[in-house]
Design a protein around this motif. Sequence first.
Motif, short mmCIF file in Angstrom:
data_model
loop_
_atom_site.label_atom_id
_atom_site.label_comp_id
_atom_site.label_asym_id
_atom_site.label_seq_id
_atom_site.Cartn_x
_atom_site.Cartn_y
_atom_site.Cartn_z
N GLY A 23 0.73 -1.11 0.06
CA GLY A 23 -0.04 0.10 -0.14
C GLY A 23 0.70 1.29 -0.07
O GLY A 23 0.30 2.14 -0.55
N ILE A 24 2.02 1.35 0.72
CA ILE A 24 2.93 2.53 0.68
C ILE A 24 3.59 2.71 -0.41
O ILE A 24 3.82 4.09 -0.93
N SER A 100 -1.10 9.45 4.49
CA SER A 100 -0.72 8.05 5.39
C SER A 100 -1.59 6.98 4.49
O SER A 100 -2.54 7.24 4.29
N GLY A 101 -0.85 5.84 4.37
CA GLY A 101 -1.44 4.74 3.71
C GLY A 101 -0.58 4.07 2.72
O GLY A 101 0.51 4.37 2.68
N ILE A 102 -1.46 3.61 1.77
CA ILE A 102 -2.73 3.09 1.61
C ILE A 102 -3.09 2.12 2.52
O ILE A 102 -2.08 0.83 2.28
N ASN A 103 -3.84 2.17 3.64
CA ASN A 103 -3.84 0.79 4.24
C ASN A 103 -4.74 -0.36 3.77
O ASN A 103 -5.73 -0.21 2.96
N HIS A 104 -4.31 -1.40 4.13
CA HIS A 104 -5.06 -2.38 4.03
C HIS A 104 -6.28 -2.92 4.87
O HIS A 104 -6.00 -3.30 6.13
N GLY A 105 -7.55 -2.47 4.32
CA GLY A 105 -8.56 -2.52 5.34
C GLY A 105 -9.26 -1.13 5.56
O GLY A 105 -8.76 -0.14 5.33
N PRO A 106 -10.59 -1.49 5.89
CA PRO A 106 -11.25 -0.01 6.20
C PRO A 106 -10.84 0.67 7.35
O PRO A 106 -10.44 0.15 8.19
N ASN A 107 -10.98 2.01 7.04
CA ASN A 107 -10.86 2.92 8.51
C ASN A 107 -11.97 3.76 8.54
O ASN A 107 -11.94 5.09 8.88
N TYR A 139 -8.60 -6.63 2.58
CA TYR A 139 -7.25 -7.10 3.47
C TYR A 139 -6.46 -8.25 2.57
O TYR A 139 -5.34 -8.56 3.17
N SER A 140 -6.75 -8.34 1.42
CA SER A 140 -5.99 -9.14 0.58
C SER A 140 -4.60 -8.60 0.47
O SER A 140 -4.27 -7.57 -0.05
N ALA A 141 -3.64 -9.71 0.35
CA ALA A 141 -2.07 -9.44 0.30
C ALA A 141 -1.95 -8.92 -1.02
O ALA A 141 -1.17 -8.42 -1.60
N ASN A 142 -3.03 -9.42 -2.03
CA ASN A 142 -2.84 -9.27 -3.42
C ASN A 142 -3.81 -8.34 -4.16
O ASN A 142 -4.36 -8.14 -4.87
N VAL A 172 -10.14 9.18 4.10
CA VAL A 172 -10.49 8.77 2.89
C VAL A 172 -10.58 7.24 2.79
O VAL A 172 -9.45 6.66 2.83
N ASN A 173 -11.68 6.52 2.33
CA ASN A 173 -11.80 5.18 2.21
C ASN A 173 -12.08 4.66 0.90
O ASN A 173 -13.12 5.69 0.18
N ILE A 174 -11.76 3.80 0.09
CA ILE A 174 -11.84 3.45 -1.26
C ILE A 174 -12.64 2.15 -1.35
O ILE A 174 -11.95 1.03 -0.92
N PRO A 175 -13.56 2.05 -1.83
CA PRO A 175 -14.25 0.51 -2.13
C PRO A 175 -13.22 -0.25 -2.79
O PRO A 175 -12.40 0.12 -3.77
#
Length: 282
Positions: A23-24, A100-107, A139-142, A172-175
Amino acid sequence: MAKAKKDKPVILITNDDGITAPGIKALYEAVKDLGQIVIVAPDKPQSGMGHAITIGHPLRLQKTDLFPEIESYSCSGTPVDCVKLAVDKVLHRKPDLCLSGINHGPNHSINVIYSGTMSAAMEAAIESIPAVGFSLMSYSANADFSAAQHYARLVTEKMLKDKLTKHVLLNVNIPDYPLSEIKGYKICKQAYAKYKESFLERKDPSGKKYYWLTGEFINFDNARDSDVWALANSYVSVVPVEFDLTDYALKKKLEKQWKDKTDRSVKKPIKKIVKKSMRKSE
């Protein structure tokens, strides 16, 4: 750090998934031409750390070659530690923007309180650095970060162009959909939602108990301007966040209902004070 190029904004990038997280790298690739980029991120995953800081043992900062084109550092501490060290020991100045991010999973919703991604951005905003946290609903590693990259760049460009206040903080959350299936973005409020939590009890090989936190996400907010609604309906959610947790409506109410009758800090009438001072001068 080398001196910033003239008219080129300094952008600090961090995260909570660790400096080796996809993500980073995706975030860096999305914005690398928009300014002078510096990366300072945890040396290991720090999800759920919230606004924790390290005070009980020393912090270590190690230069890395994971991003050969720019200065990048791994930090042994929390996401908030990363921002603090970046400002004080790497940049020796406040950056123009913190991503900050891009995070794996919602916030979204209540997650903003626990999120290391958002706490890093919040620390920047506290330090008068405009900041934004980006999270992908996967949350997928891929995971495919292409749609998240598109919106990360769009939001970053808008923040640099519009010159928002120095304390601005966006969540900011992205579907987790292809870009073609995302309808756009909506400016939202944080939904009222929480986790109904429980702990799974197990035993290790020696027979001692240990616990795994689990739970079910429950949304109590059906408003069409909430982040949960936007994401469920294929929109990117953009929530302006404040770090001032004061409930001003309740404060005003309690000032009236809980008026302290024992408060003796009542000022003496001005006339009496004037007369007294005149007698002293005579």
